[in-house]
Design a protein around this motif. Structure first.
Motif, PDB file in Angstrom:
ATOM      1  N   VAL A   4       0.865  -1.179   0.000  1.00 21.22           N
ATOM      2  CA  VAL A   4       0.000   0.000   0.000  1.00 21.22           C
ATOM      3  C   VAL A   4       0.901   1.229   0.000  1.00 21.22           C
ATOM      4  O   VAL A   4       1.764   1.369   0.858  1.00 21.22           O
ATOM      5  N   ILE A   5       0.692   2.095  -0.965  1.00 22.51           N
ATOM      6  CA  ILE A   5       1.463   3.336  -1.031  1.00 22.51           C
ATOM      7  C   ILE A   5       0.561   4.476  -0.600  1.00 22.51           C
ATOM      8  O   ILE A   5      -0.533   4.655  -1.133  1.00 22.51           O
ATOM      9  N   GLY A   6       1.028   5.229   0.397  1.00 24.95           N
ATOM     10  CA  GLY A   6       0.269   6.352   0.925  1.00 24.95           C
ATOM     11  C   GLY A   6       0.727   7.665   0.322  1.00 24.95           C
ATOM     12  O   GLY A   6       1.919   7.898   0.132  1.00 24.95           O
ATOM     13  N   LEU A   7      -0.246   8.514   0.021  1.00 21.73           N
ATOM     14  CA  LEU A   7       0.040   9.825  -0.563  1.00 21.73           C
ATOM     15  C   LEU A   7      -0.651  10.915   0.249  1.00 21.73           C
ATOM     16  O   LEU A   7      -1.799  10.758   0.672  1.00 21.73           O
ATOM     17  N   LEU A   8       0.054  11.997   0.442  1.00 22.77           N
ATOM     18  CA  LEU A   8      -0.482  13.166   1.140  1.00 22.77           C
ATOM     19  C   LEU A   8      -0.095  14.362   0.292  1.00 22.77           C
ATOM     20  O   LEU A   8       1.086  14.677   0.168  1.00 22.77           O
ATOM     21  N   GLU A   9      -1.083  15.002  -0.320  1.00 22.76           N
ATOM     22  CA  GLU A   9      -0.768  16.076  -1.259  1.00 22.76           C
ATOM     23  C   GLU A   9      -1.853  17.146  -1.234  1.00 22.76           C
ATOM     24  O   GLU A   9      -3.031  16.840  -1.116  1.00 22.76           O
ATOM     25  N   LYS A  10      -1.451  18.394  -1.358  1.00 18.83           N
ATOM     26  CA  LYS A  10      -2.415  19.495  -1.378  1.00 18.83           C
ATOM     27  C   LYS A  10      -2.703  19.991  -2.784  1.00 18.83           C
ATOM     28  O   LYS A  10      -3.628  20.755  -2.995  1.00 18.83           O
ATOM     29  N   ASP A  11      -1.930  19.540  -3.753  1.00 21.89           N
ATOM     30  CA  ASP A  11      -2.075  20.001  -5.126  1.00 21.89           C
ATOM     31  C   ASP A  11      -2.557  18.861  -6.022  1.00 21.89           C
ATOM     32  O   ASP A  11      -1.927  17.795  -6.068  1.00 21.89           O
ATOM     33  N   GLU A  12      -3.647  19.075  -6.744  1.00 21.02           N
ATOM     34  CA  GLU A  12      -4.243  18.030  -7.569  1.00 21.02           C
ATOM     35  C   GLU A  12      -3.289  17.553  -8.661  1.00 21.02           C
ATOM     36  O   GLU A  12      -3.153  16.356  -8.902  1.00 21.02           O
ATOM     37  N   THR A  13      -2.615  18.471  -9.310  1.00 21.26           N
ATOM     38  CA  THR A  13      -1.690  18.101 -10.379  1.00 21.26           C
ATOM     39  C   THR A  13      -0.552  17.242  -9.840  1.00 21.26           C
ATOM     40  O   THR A  13      -0.168  16.233 -10.447  1.00 21.26           O
ATOM     41  N   GLU A  14      -0.022  17.627  -8.692  1.00 22.12           N
ATOM     42  CA  GLU A  14       1.072  16.862  -8.086  1.00 22.12           C
ATOM     43  C   GLU A  14       0.589  15.486  -7.624  1.00 22.12           C
ATOM     44  O   GLU A  14       1.308  14.490  -7.764  1.00 22.12           O
ATOM     45  N   LEU A  15      -0.627  15.413  -7.102  1.00 17.29           N
ATOM     46  CA  LEU A  15      -1.181  14.117  -6.693  1.00 17.29           C
ATOM     47  C   LEU A  15      -1.286  13.181  -7.893  1.00 17.29           C
ATOM     48  O   LEU A  15      -0.878  12.024  -7.828  1.00 17.29           O
ATOM     49  N   LYS A  16      -1.813  13.690  -8.999  1.00 17.47           N
ATOM     50  CA  LYS A  16      -1.945  12.862 -10.202  1.00 17.47           C
ATOM     51  C   LYS A  16      -0.579  12.410 -10.710  1.00 17.47           C
ATOM     52  O   LYS A  16      -0.420  11.276 -11.150  1.00 17.47           O
ATOM     53  N   ARG A  17       0.414  13.285 -10.637  1.00 20.97           N
ATOM     54  CA  ARG A  17       1.766  12.936 -11.066  1.00 20.97           C
ATOM     55  C   ARG A  17       2.320  11.792 -10.206  1.00 20.97           C
ATOM     56  O   ARG A  17       2.880  10.816 -10.715  1.00 20.97           O
TER      57      ARG A  17
END
Length: 83
Positions: A4-17
């Motif tokens: 499971v890879i966890g992601l924490l991001e405030k920017d939609e473009t960066e999250l998609k990347r």
């Protein structure tokens, strides 16, 4: 074994990347959602998750102050599990 890879991001473009970078390396993606009330961070919100489209085994972790006010809406997203 489940990865499971966890992601924490405030920017939609960066999250998609970041999703594009890791989606083939994990069994599940886990995205933390923080509302600035529960904790001082602010991350992407429900609209961003809706815009991601189908992601197999997507888990969202709601770190929000008013879970009752959000839960029904989150059930309408592509998330396969809500924490």
């Amino acid at each position: 074994m489940e990865i499971v890879i966890g992601l924490l991001e405030k920017d939609e473009t960066e999250l998609k990347r970041k999703i594009d970078l890791v989606k083939d390396k994990a069994n599940k993606l886990h995205i933390d959602i923080v509302d600035r009330d529960f904790a001082q961070n602010l991350t992407v919100g429900i609209d961003t998750i809706r815009n991601l489209g189908a992601i197999p085994s997507l888990s969202v972790h709601l770190m929000v102050a008013n879970v009752d006010g959000y839960l029904a809406s989150w059930c309408q997203t592509p998330a396969s599990s809500i924490i």
